[in-house]
Design a protein around this motif. Sequence first.
Motif, PDB file in Angstrom:
ATOM      1  N   ASP A 160       0.929  -1.187  -0.028  1.00  0.00           N
ATOM      2  CA  ASP A 160      -0.018  -0.230  -0.333  1.00  0.00           C
ATOM      3  C   ASP A 160       0.597   1.202   0.251  1.00  0.00           C
ATOM      4  OD1 ASP A 160      -2.661  -1.690   0.075  1.00  0.00           O
ATOM      5  OD2 ASP A 160      -2.667  -1.667   2.285  1.00  0.00           O
ATOM      6  N   PHE A 161       2.244   1.251   0.203  1.00  0.00           N
ATOM      7  CA  PHE A 161       2.959   2.127   0.377  1.00  0.00           C
ATOM      8  C   PHE A 161       2.811   3.261  -0.921  1.00  0.00           C
ATOM      9  CE2 PHE A 161       7.099   4.328   0.324  1.00  0.00           C
ATOM     10  CZ  PHE A 161       7.676   4.399   1.488  1.00  0.00           C
ATOM     11  N   GLN A 162       3.145   2.462  -2.394  1.00  0.00           N
ATOM     12  CA  GLN A 162       3.408   3.230  -3.377  1.00  0.00           C
ATOM     13  C   GLN A 162       2.466   4.088  -3.709  1.00  0.00           C
ATOM     14  OE1 GLN A 162       4.216   0.238  -6.639  1.00  0.00           O
ATOM     15  NE2 GLN A 162       4.230   2.219  -8.107  1.00  0.00           N
ATOM     16  N   PRO A 163       0.888   3.325  -3.951  1.00  0.00           N
ATOM     17  CA  PRO A 163      -0.335   4.816  -4.306  1.00  0.00           C
ATOM     18  C   PRO A 163      -0.656   5.283  -2.715  1.00  0.00           C
ATOM     19  CG  PRO A 163      -0.509   1.875  -3.502  1.00  0.00           C
ATOM     20  CD  PRO A 163       0.859   1.467  -3.875  1.00  0.00           C
ATOM     21  N   VAL A 164       0.115   5.026  -2.265  1.00  0.00           N
ATOM     22  CA  VAL A 164      -0.113   6.285  -1.417  1.00  0.00           C
ATOM     23  C   VAL A 164       0.707   7.411  -1.317  1.00  0.00           C
ATOM     24  CG1 VAL A 164       0.293   7.095   1.454  1.00  0.00           C
ATOM     25  CG2 VAL A 164      -1.249   5.216   0.998  1.00  0.00           C
ATOM     26  N   MET A 165       1.602   7.360  -1.406  1.00  0.00           N
ATOM     27  CA  MET A 165       3.156   8.433  -1.812  1.00  0.00           C
ATOM     28  C   MET A 165       2.623   8.181  -3.075  1.00  0.00           C
ATOM     29  SD  MET A 165       4.495   8.581   0.978  1.00  0.00           S
ATOM     30  CE  MET A 165       4.236   7.624   2.451  1.00  0.00           C
ATOM     31  N   GLN A 166       2.479   8.486  -4.374  1.00  0.00           N
ATOM     32  CA  GLN A 166       2.377   8.512  -5.555  1.00  0.00           C
ATOM     33  C   GLN A 166       0.860   9.927  -5.563  1.00  0.00           C
ATOM     34  OE1 GLN A 166       1.997   4.705  -8.016  1.00  0.00           O
ATOM     35  NE2 GLN A 166       4.036   5.212  -9.086  1.00  0.00           N
ATOM     36  N   ALA A 167      -0.298   9.231  -5.052  1.00  0.00           N
ATOM     37  CA  ALA A 167      -1.376  10.616  -4.549  1.00  0.00           C
ATOM     38  C   ALA A 167      -0.951  11.334  -3.710  1.00  0.00           C
ATOM     39  CB  ALA A 167      -2.441   9.681  -3.725  1.00  0.00           C
ATOM     40  N   TYR A 168      -0.128  11.286  -3.197  1.00  0.00           N
ATOM     41  CA  TYR A 168      -0.509  12.991  -2.298  1.00  0.00           C
ATOM     42  C   TYR A 168       1.334  13.505  -3.146  1.00  0.00           C
ATOM     43  CZ  TYR A 168       2.526  15.684   1.456  1.00  0.00           C
ATOM     44  OH  TYR A 168       2.935  17.111   2.027  1.00  0.00           O
ATOM     45  N   TYR A 169       2.495  12.704  -3.922  1.00  0.00           N
ATOM     46  CA  TYR A 169       3.359  13.571  -4.394  1.00  0.00           C
ATOM     47  C   TYR A 169       2.505  14.110  -5.533  1.00  0.00           C
ATOM     48  CZ  TYR A 169       7.180  14.027  -8.142  1.00  0.00           C
ATOM     49  OH  TYR A 169       8.132  15.506  -8.532  1.00  0.00           O
ATOM     50  N   ARG A 170       1.446  14.123  -5.835  1.00  0.00           N
ATOM     51  CA  ARG A 170      -0.066  13.944  -6.974  1.00  0.00           C
ATOM     52  C   ARG A 170      -0.690  15.701  -6.633  1.00  0.00           C
ATOM     53  NH1 ARG A 170      -0.829   9.255  -8.677  1.00  0.00           N
ATOM     54  NH2 ARG A 170      -2.815   8.805  -7.690  1.00  0.00           N
ATOM     55  N   ALA A 171      -0.871  15.630  -4.808  1.00  0.00           N
ATOM     56  CA  ALA A 171      -1.320  16.597  -4.592  1.00  0.00           C
ATOM     57  C   ALA A 171      -0.247  17.433  -3.507  1.00  0.00           C
ATOM     58  CB  ALA A 171      -2.400  16.400  -3.483  1.00  0.00           C
ATOM     59  N   ALA A 172       0.770  17.213  -3.992  1.00  0.00           N
ATOM     60  CA  ALA A 172       2.176  18.234  -3.264  1.00  0.00           C
ATOM     61  C   ALA A 172       1.721  19.493  -4.641  1.00  0.00           C
ATOM     62  CB  ALA A 172       3.078  17.903  -2.371  1.00  0.00           C
ATOM     63  N   ARG A 173       2.071  18.253  -5.140  1.00  0.00           N
ATOM     64  CA  ARG A 173       2.872  19.116  -6.897  1.00  0.00           C
ATOM     65  C   ARG A 173       2.068  20.611  -7.007  1.00  0.00           C
ATOM     66  NH1 ARG A 173       5.306  16.841 -12.529  1.00  0.00           N
ATOM     67  NH2 ARG A 173       4.846  18.607 -13.682  1.00  0.00           N
ATOM     68  N   ALA A 174       0.340  19.715  -7.423  1.00  0.00           N
ATOM     69  CA  ALA A 174      -0.165  21.072  -7.581  1.00  0.00           C
ATOM     70  C   ALA A 174      -0.292  22.122  -6.539  1.00  0.00           C
ATOM     71  CB  ALA A 174      -1.761  20.013  -7.369  1.00  0.00           C
ATOM     72  N   LEU A 175      -0.179  21.904  -5.282  1.00  0.00           N
ATOM     73  CA  LEU A 175      -0.297  22.894  -3.891  1.00  0.00           C
ATOM     74  C   LEU A 175       0.953  23.523  -4.289  1.00  0.00           C
ATOM     75  CD1 LEU A 175      -1.263  24.438  -1.570  1.00  0.00           C
ATOM     76  CD2 LEU A 175      -0.016  22.513  -0.094  1.00  0.00           C
ATOM     77  N   GLY A 176       2.013  23.186  -4.933  1.00  0.00           N
ATOM     78  CA  GLY A 176       3.941  23.689  -5.127  1.00  0.00           C
ATOM     79  C   GLY A 176       3.411  24.667  -6.187  1.00  0.00           C
ATOM     80  N   GLU A 177       2.450  24.188  -7.714  1.00  0.00           N
ATOM     81  CA  GLU A 177       2.307  24.974  -8.409  1.00  0.00           C
ATOM     82  C   GLU A 177       1.479  26.043  -8.161  1.00  0.00           C
ATOM     83  OE1 GLU A 177       0.549  22.633 -11.544  1.00  0.00           O
ATOM     84  OE2 GLU A 177       1.864  21.485 -11.938  1.00  0.00           O
ATOM     85  N   THR A 178       0.451  25.482  -7.414  1.00  0.00           N
ATOM     86  CA  THR A 178      -0.369  26.990  -6.568  1.00  0.00           C
ATOM     87  C   THR A 178       0.802  27.882  -5.834  1.00  0.00           C
ATOM     88  OG1 THR A 178      -2.554  25.866  -6.948  1.00  0.00           O
ATOM     89  CG2 THR A 178      -2.039  27.653  -5.485  1.00  0.00           C
ATOM     90  N   VAL A 179       1.409  28.046  -5.319  1.00  0.00           N
ATOM     91  CA  VAL A 179       2.168  28.864  -3.853  1.00  0.00           C
ATOM     92  C   VAL A 179       2.696  29.440  -5.510  1.00  0.00           C
ATOM     93  CG1 VAL A 179       4.349  28.740  -2.340  1.00  0.00           C
ATOM     94  CG2 VAL A 179       1.853  27.316  -1.633  1.00  0.00           C
ATOM     95  N   VAL A 180       3.783  28.672  -6.367  1.00  0.00           N
ATOM     96  CA  VAL A 180       4.333  29.579  -7.221  1.00  0.00           C
ATOM     97  C   VAL A 180       3.757  30.730  -7.728  1.00  0.00           C
ATOM     98  CG1 VAL A 180       6.023  29.045  -9.347  1.00  0.00           C
ATOM     99  CG2 VAL A 180       6.665  27.989  -7.008  1.00  0.00           C
ATOM    100  N   ARG A 181       2.333  30.320  -8.409  1.00  0.00           N
ATOM    101  CA  ARG A 181       1.617  31.079  -8.928  1.00  0.00           C
ATOM    102  C   ARG A 181       1.838  32.598  -7.930  1.00  0.00           C
ATOM    103  NH1 ARG A 181      -0.498  26.540 -11.530  1.00  0.00           N
ATOM    104  NH2 ARG A 181       0.250  26.547 -13.669  1.00  0.00           N
ATOM    105  N   GLY A 182       1.949  32.595  -6.764  1.00  0.00           N
ATOM    106  CA  GLY A 182       1.369  33.119  -5.844  1.00  0.00           C
ATOM    107  C   GLY A 182       2.537  33.959  -6.370  1.00  0.00           C
ATOM    108  N   LEU A 183       3.408  33.611  -5.960  1.00  0.00           N
ATOM    109  CA  LEU A 183       4.420  33.842  -5.397  1.00  0.00           C
ATOM    110  C   LEU A 183       4.911  34.556  -6.896  1.00  0.00           C
ATOM    111  CD1 LEU A 183       6.495  31.959  -4.244  1.00  0.00           C
ATOM    112  CD2 LEU A 183       5.577  33.520  -3.003  1.00  0.00           C
ATOM    113  N   ALA A 184       4.813  34.300  -8.418  1.00  0.00           N
ATOM    114  CA  ALA A 184       4.459  35.362  -9.428  1.00  0.00           C
ATOM    115  C   ALA A 184       3.751  36.884  -9.206  1.00  0.00           C
ATOM    116  CB  ALA A 184       4.133  34.653 -10.308  1.00  0.00           C
ATOM    117  N   LEU A 185       3.047  37.103  -8.422  1.00  0.00           N
ATOM    118  CA  LEU A 185       1.950  37.861  -7.871  1.00  0.00           C
ATOM    119  C   LEU A 185       2.128  38.890  -7.074  1.00  0.00           C
ATOM    120  CD1 LEU A 185      -1.900  36.474  -8.112  1.00  0.00           C
ATOM    121  CD2 LEU A 185      -0.781  37.612  -9.790  1.00  0.00           C
TER     122      LEU A 185
END
Length: 323
Positions: free
Chosen positions: A140-165
Amino acid sequence: MKDDAPASALSLPLIDIAGLRGADPAARRAVAAQLRQACEQRGFFYIRNHGIDQALIDQVFAASQRFFDLGMADKLAVDKKLSPCNRGYEPLRAQTLEAGAPPDLKESFYVGAEVAADDPRVLAGRFNTGPNQWPAALPDFQPVMQAYYRAARALGETVVRGLALSLDLPASHFDGYLRDAAATLRLLHYPPQPAQARPGEKGCGEHTDFGGVTLLLQDEAGGLQVWDAQQRCWIDAPPVPGAFVVNIGDLFARWTNDRYVSTLHRVINRSGRERFSVPFFFTGNLLHRVECLPTCLAPGETPRYPAVTVEQHQIECYRRTYG
Protein backbone atom coordinates in the motif's frame (compact mmCIF):
# COMPACT_ATOMS: atom_id res chain seq x y z
CA MET A 1 27.96 27.33 14.16
CA LYS A 2 25.12 29.38 15.65
CA ASP A 3 24.39 29.62 19.36
CA ASP A 4 22.55 26.51 20.60
CA ALA A 5 20.60 28.36 23.31
CA PRO A 6 16.88 27.50 23.51
CA ALA A 7 14.84 29.05 20.74
CA SER A 8 12.73 32.10 21.42
CA ALA A 9 8.94 32.13 21.25
CA LEU A 10 8.78 34.37 18.17
CA SER A 11 6.34 33.07 15.57
CA LEU A 12 6.18 32.71 11.80
CA PRO A 13 3.37 34.22 9.69
CA LEU A 14 0.26 32.11 9.08
CA ILE A 15 -1.26 32.78 5.64
CA ASP A 16 -4.67 31.62 4.47
CA ILE A 17 -4.15 30.82 0.76
CA ALA A 18 -7.80 30.08 -0.07
CA GLY A 19 -7.77 33.22 -2.22
CA LEU A 20 -5.11 31.75 -4.51
CA ARG A 21 -7.37 28.79 -5.21
CA GLY A 22 -10.37 30.93 -6.19
CA ALA A 23 -11.26 33.16 -9.12
CA ASP A 24 -11.38 36.55 -7.38
CA PRO A 25 -8.42 38.71 -8.53
CA ALA A 26 -8.63 40.91 -5.43
CA ALA A 27 -8.45 37.87 -3.16
CA ARG A 28 -5.41 36.57 -5.04
CA ARG A 29 -3.68 39.94 -4.74
CA ALA A 30 -4.40 40.05 -1.01
CA VAL A 31 -2.75 36.67 -0.48
CA ALA A 32 0.15 37.69 -2.73
CA ALA A 33 0.80 40.76 -0.57
CA GLN A 34 1.10 38.53 2.51
CA LEU A 35 3.41 36.16 0.65
CA ARG A 36 5.64 39.05 -0.36
CA GLN A 37 6.01 40.30 3.19
CA ALA A 38 6.71 36.80 4.54
CA CYS A 39 9.26 36.00 1.83
CA GLU A 40 11.13 39.27 2.22
CA GLN A 41 11.23 39.24 6.02
CA ARG A 42 11.41 35.55 6.96
CA GLY A 43 11.51 33.22 3.98
CA PHE A 44 9.38 30.90 6.17
CA PHE A 45 5.64 30.88 6.80
CA TYR A 46 2.66 28.61 7.42
CA ILE A 47 -0.20 28.14 4.95
CA ARG A 48 -3.71 26.92 5.67
CA ASN A 49 -6.73 26.19 3.44
CA HIS A 50 -4.26 24.49 1.11
CA GLY A 51 -6.74 22.00 -0.34
CA ILE A 52 -5.01 18.71 0.54
CA ASP A 53 -7.30 16.26 2.33
CA GLN A 54 -6.28 15.55 5.93
CA ALA A 55 -7.13 11.88 5.40
CA LEU A 56 -4.42 11.64 2.73
CA ILE A 57 -1.92 13.39 5.02
CA ASP A 58 -2.73 10.90 7.78
CA GLN A 59 -2.17 8.03 5.34
CA VAL A 60 1.24 9.44 4.38
CA PHE A 61 2.40 9.60 8.00
CA ALA A 62 1.08 6.11 8.73
CA ALA A 63 2.78 4.63 5.66
CA SER A 64 6.01 6.46 6.48
CA GLN A 65 6.09 5.06 10.00
CA ARG A 66 5.41 1.54 8.70
CA PHE A 67 8.34 1.86 6.32
CA PHE A 68 10.80 3.04 8.97
CA ASP A 69 9.58 0.25 11.28
CA LEU A 70 10.74 -2.34 8.74
CA GLY A 71 13.86 -4.37 9.43
CA MET A 72 17.11 -3.05 8.03
CA ALA A 73 17.29 -5.78 5.39
CA ASP A 74 13.97 -4.64 3.90
CA LYS A 75 15.01 -1.00 3.95
CA LEU A 76 18.42 -1.68 2.41
CA ALA A 77 16.73 -3.64 -0.38
CA VAL A 78 15.66 -0.19 -1.67
CA ASP A 79 18.86 1.63 -0.68
CA LYS A 80 19.35 4.94 -2.50
CA LYS A 81 22.80 3.70 -3.54
CA LEU A 82 21.03 1.20 -5.84
CA SER A 83 19.29 4.01 -7.72
CA PRO A 84 20.96 6.12 -10.44
CA CYS A 85 18.52 8.95 -9.67
CA ASN A 86 18.74 9.23 -5.86
CA ARG A 87 15.49 7.39 -5.05
CA GLY A 88 14.93 5.10 -2.10
CA TYR A 89 16.22 4.64 1.44
CA GLU A 90 19.00 6.66 3.05
CA PRO A 91 20.29 5.36 6.43
CA LEU A 92 21.02 7.29 9.59
CA ARG A 93 24.00 9.64 9.42
CA ALA A 94 24.32 9.38 5.62
CA GLN A 95 24.04 13.14 5.07
CA THR A 96 25.85 16.08 6.67
CA LEU A 97 23.97 19.32 6.03
CA GLU A 98 25.96 21.48 8.45
CA ALA A 99 29.62 21.85 7.56
CA GLY A 100 31.88 20.84 10.45
CA ALA A 101 29.08 19.14 12.41
CA PRO A 102 28.56 15.40 12.91
CA PRO A 103 26.38 13.64 10.32
CA ASP A 104 22.63 14.21 10.63
CA LEU A 105 20.74 11.94 13.02
CA LYS A 106 17.96 11.03 10.60
CA GLU A 107 16.99 8.36 8.08
CA SER A 108 14.93 9.05 5.01
CA PHE A 109 13.20 7.78 1.89
CA TYR A 110 13.17 9.67 -1.43
CA VAL A 111 10.35 9.63 -4.00
CA GLY A 112 10.18 11.52 -7.29
CA ALA A 113 8.05 11.55 -10.39
CA GLU A 114 7.75 8.06 -11.84
CA VAL A 115 9.80 8.19 -15.06
CA ALA A 116 10.51 4.98 -16.98
CA ALA A 117 14.12 3.94 -17.52
CA ASP A 118 13.66 4.21 -21.31
CA ASP A 119 12.14 7.71 -21.17
CA PRO A 120 14.06 10.25 -23.32
CA ARG A 121 14.75 12.37 -20.23
CA VAL A 122 16.40 9.42 -18.49
CA LEU A 123 18.34 8.44 -21.60
CA ALA A 124 19.55 12.05 -21.86
CA GLY A 125 20.86 11.87 -18.28
CA ARG A 126 18.59 14.48 -16.71
CA PHE A 127 19.56 14.90 -13.04
CA ASN A 128 17.52 12.91 -10.48
CA THR A 129 15.18 11.64 -13.19
CA GLY A 130 14.10 8.01 -13.41
CA PRO A 131 12.08 5.23 -11.79
CA ASN A 132 11.37 5.04 -8.07
CA GLN A 133 12.19 2.14 -5.79
CA TRP A 134 9.30 0.76 -3.72
CA PRO A 135 9.45 -1.51 -0.63
CA ALA A 136 8.13 -4.96 -1.56
CA ALA A 137 6.99 -5.59 2.02
CA LEU A 138 4.47 -2.70 1.91
CA PRO A 139 2.11 -3.01 -1.07
CA ASP A 140 0.00 0.00 0.00
CA PHE A 141 3.02 2.29 0.27
CA GLN A 142 3.38 3.19 -3.42
CA PRO A 143 -0.23 4.28 -4.12
CA VAL A 144 -0.32 6.47 -1.01
CA MET A 145 2.95 8.21 -1.84
CA GLN A 146 2.03 8.72 -5.50
CA ALA A 147 -1.36 10.18 -4.56
CA TYR A 148 0.31 12.57 -2.12
CA TYR A 149 3.04 13.45 -4.64
CA ARG A 150 0.38 14.55 -7.14
CA ALA A 151 -1.47 16.60 -4.52
CA ALA A 152 1.70 18.29 -3.21
CA ARG A 153 2.89 19.08 -6.72
CA ALA A 154 -0.44 20.78 -7.50
CA LEU A 155 -0.15 22.77 -4.27
CA GLY A 156 3.41 23.72 -5.19
CA GLU A 157 2.16 25.09 -8.52
CA THR A 158 -0.46 27.15 -6.69
CA VAL A 159 2.15 28.60 -4.35
CA VAL A 160 4.56 29.41 -7.19
CA ARG A 161 1.81 31.23 -9.11
CA GLY A 162 1.07 33.16 -5.94
CA LEU A 163 4.75 34.06 -5.68
CA ALA A 164 4.62 35.40 -9.24
CA LEU A 165 1.81 37.75 -8.23
CA SER A 166 3.76 38.73 -5.12
CA LEU A 167 6.64 39.82 -7.36
CA ASP A 168 4.38 42.08 -9.48
CA LEU A 169 4.41 39.55 -12.30
CA PRO A 170 1.50 37.81 -14.06
CA ALA A 171 0.40 34.58 -12.34
CA SER A 172 1.50 32.77 -15.53
CA HIS A 173 5.06 34.13 -15.44
CA PHE A 174 6.58 30.88 -14.11
CA ASP A 175 4.59 28.55 -16.38
CA GLY A 176 7.75 27.44 -18.20
CA TYR A 177 9.34 26.60 -14.86
CA LEU A 178 6.22 24.67 -13.81
CA ARG A 179 6.01 22.64 -17.03
CA ASP A 180 7.27 19.08 -16.43
CA ALA A 181 8.49 20.29 -13.03
CA ALA A 182 10.74 17.99 -11.03
CA ALA A 183 10.10 17.60 -7.32
CA THR A 184 11.24 15.35 -4.49
CA LEU A 185 9.09 13.90 -1.74
CA ARG A 186 11.22 12.94 1.24
CA LEU A 187 10.04 10.94 4.22
CA LEU A 188 12.09 11.62 7.34
CA HIS A 189 12.45 9.78 10.65
CA TYR A 190 14.37 11.33 13.54
CA PRO A 191 15.23 9.30 16.66
CA PRO A 192 15.15 11.25 19.94
CA GLN A 193 18.15 13.50 20.53
CA PRO A 194 20.74 11.37 22.42
CA ALA A 195 21.28 12.24 26.07
CA GLN A 196 25.03 12.20 25.41
CA ALA A 197 25.02 13.72 21.93
CA ARG A 198 28.32 14.51 20.27
CA PRO A 199 29.15 18.25 20.12
CA GLY A 200 27.01 19.77 17.40
CA GLU A 201 25.06 16.54 16.77
CA LYS A 202 21.42 17.09 15.87
CA GLY A 203 18.66 15.55 13.80
CA CYS A 204 19.29 17.87 10.89
CA GLY A 205 22.12 20.36 10.76
CA GLU A 206 21.58 24.00 9.90
CA HIS A 207 21.11 24.51 6.16
CA THR A 208 19.10 26.23 3.49
CA ASP A 209 17.04 24.25 0.99
CA PHE A 210 18.30 23.86 -2.56
CA GLY A 211 15.31 24.39 -4.80
CA GLY A 212 12.35 26.69 -5.39
CA VAL A 213 9.95 26.17 -2.49
CA THR A 214 9.52 23.50 0.19
CA LEU A 215 6.16 22.31 1.54
CA LEU A 216 6.62 20.64 4.92
CA LEU A 217 4.36 18.40 6.97
CA GLN A 218 5.52 17.65 10.51
CA ASP A 219 4.09 15.51 13.28
CA GLU A 220 3.42 16.67 16.83
CA ALA A 221 6.98 16.15 18.12
CA GLY A 222 8.22 19.58 17.06
CA GLY A 223 11.93 20.30 16.74
CA LEU A 224 12.08 22.50 13.63
CA GLN A 225 13.91 25.76 14.26
CA VAL A 226 14.44 28.74 11.96
CA TRP A 227 17.24 31.29 12.22
CA ASP A 228 16.04 34.85 12.90
CA ALA A 229 18.71 37.09 11.40
CA GLN A 230 17.40 40.26 13.06
CA GLN A 231 17.13 38.86 16.58
CA ARG A 232 20.23 36.62 16.09
CA CYS A 233 18.50 33.60 17.58
CA TRP A 234 16.74 30.37 16.64
CA ILE A 235 12.94 30.44 16.71
CA ASP A 236 10.67 27.43 16.98
CA ALA A 237 8.39 26.49 14.09
CA PRO A 238 6.03 24.12 15.93
CA PRO A 239 3.37 22.07 14.14
CA VAL A 240 0.14 23.96 13.48
CA PRO A 241 -2.89 21.69 12.95
CA GLY A 242 -4.09 21.77 9.34
CA ALA A 243 -1.17 23.87 8.12
CA PHE A 244 1.98 23.35 6.09
CA VAL A 245 5.27 25.08 6.76
CA VAL A 246 6.53 26.67 3.53
CA ASN A 247 9.97 28.08 2.90
CA ILE A 248 11.85 29.68 0.05
CA GLY A 249 14.86 27.74 -1.27
CA ASP A 250 18.17 28.89 -2.68
CA LEU A 251 16.93 28.81 -6.28
CA PHE A 252 14.11 31.27 -5.66
CA ALA A 253 16.37 33.50 -3.58
CA ARG A 254 18.79 33.56 -6.50
CA TRP A 255 15.96 34.30 -8.92
CA THR A 256 14.86 37.32 -6.85
CA ASN A 257 18.40 38.66 -6.31
CA ASP A 258 18.02 37.68 -2.64
CA ARG A 259 14.97 39.88 -2.20
CA TYR A 260 13.21 36.70 -1.10
CA VAL A 261 15.16 35.01 1.66
CA SER A 262 16.39 31.42 1.78
CA THR A 263 16.67 31.01 5.54
CA LEU A 264 18.80 28.70 7.66
CA HIS A 265 16.88 26.05 9.59
CA ARG A 266 17.63 22.89 11.56
CA VAL A 267 15.95 20.10 13.53
CA ILE A 268 16.72 19.05 17.12
CA ASN A 269 14.32 16.37 18.33
CA ARG A 270 14.15 17.07 22.07
CA SER A 271 10.65 15.52 22.36
CA GLY A 272 11.97 12.25 23.79
CA ARG A 273 10.14 10.24 21.11
CA GLU A 274 10.39 9.46 17.43
CA ARG A 275 9.78 12.37 15.06
CA PHE A 276 8.40 12.10 11.52
CA SER A 277 8.21 14.81 8.89
CA VAL A 278 7.48 14.99 5.18
CA PRO A 279 9.11 17.75 3.13
CA PHE A 280 8.15 18.17 -0.53
CA PHE A 281 10.92 19.95 -2.43
CA PHE A 282 9.49 21.69 -5.50
CA THR A 283 12.42 21.91 -7.90
CA GLY A 284 10.95 22.93 -11.27
CA ASN A 285 11.69 22.20 -14.91
CA LEU A 286 15.33 21.10 -14.98
CA LEU A 287 16.09 22.85 -18.27
CA HIS A 288 14.45 26.14 -17.30
CA ARG A 289 16.81 29.14 -17.30
CA VAL A 290 16.92 31.13 -14.06
CA GLU A 291 18.17 34.72 -14.14
CA CYS A 292 17.36 37.77 -12.07
CA LEU A 293 13.73 38.83 -12.40
CA PRO A 294 13.28 42.38 -13.74
CA THR A 295 11.02 43.35 -10.84
CA CYS A 296 13.79 42.44 -8.39
CA LEU A 297 16.36 44.96 -9.67
CA ALA A 298 16.36 48.49 -8.28
CA PRO A 299 17.58 51.28 -10.59
CA GLY A 300 21.34 50.96 -10.98
CA GLU A 301 21.42 47.54 -9.29
CA THR A 302 23.03 44.56 -11.02
CA PRO A 303 22.25 40.83 -10.68
CA ARG A 304 24.21 39.10 -7.92
CA TYR A 305 24.26 35.75 -9.74
CA PRO A 306 24.85 34.61 -13.33
CA ALA A 307 22.08 32.85 -15.23
CA VAL A 308 21.86 29.11 -14.58
CA THR A 309 19.52 26.25 -15.40
CA VAL A 310 17.57 24.59 -12.61
CA GLU A 311 19.53 21.40 -13.27
CA GLN A 312 22.93 23.11 -13.04
CA HIS A 313 21.92 24.68 -9.74
CA GLN A 314 20.71 21.37 -8.28
CA ILE A 315 23.85 19.49 -9.30
CA GLU A 316 26.06 22.04 -7.58
CA CYS A 317 23.98 21.95 -4.40
CA TYR A 318 24.09 18.14 -4.21
CA ARG A 319 27.85 18.21 -4.77
CA ARG A 320 28.29 20.48 -1.75
CA THR A 321 26.18 18.27 0.52
CA TYR A 322 27.28 14.80 -0.53
CA GLY A 323 30.82 15.62 -1.67
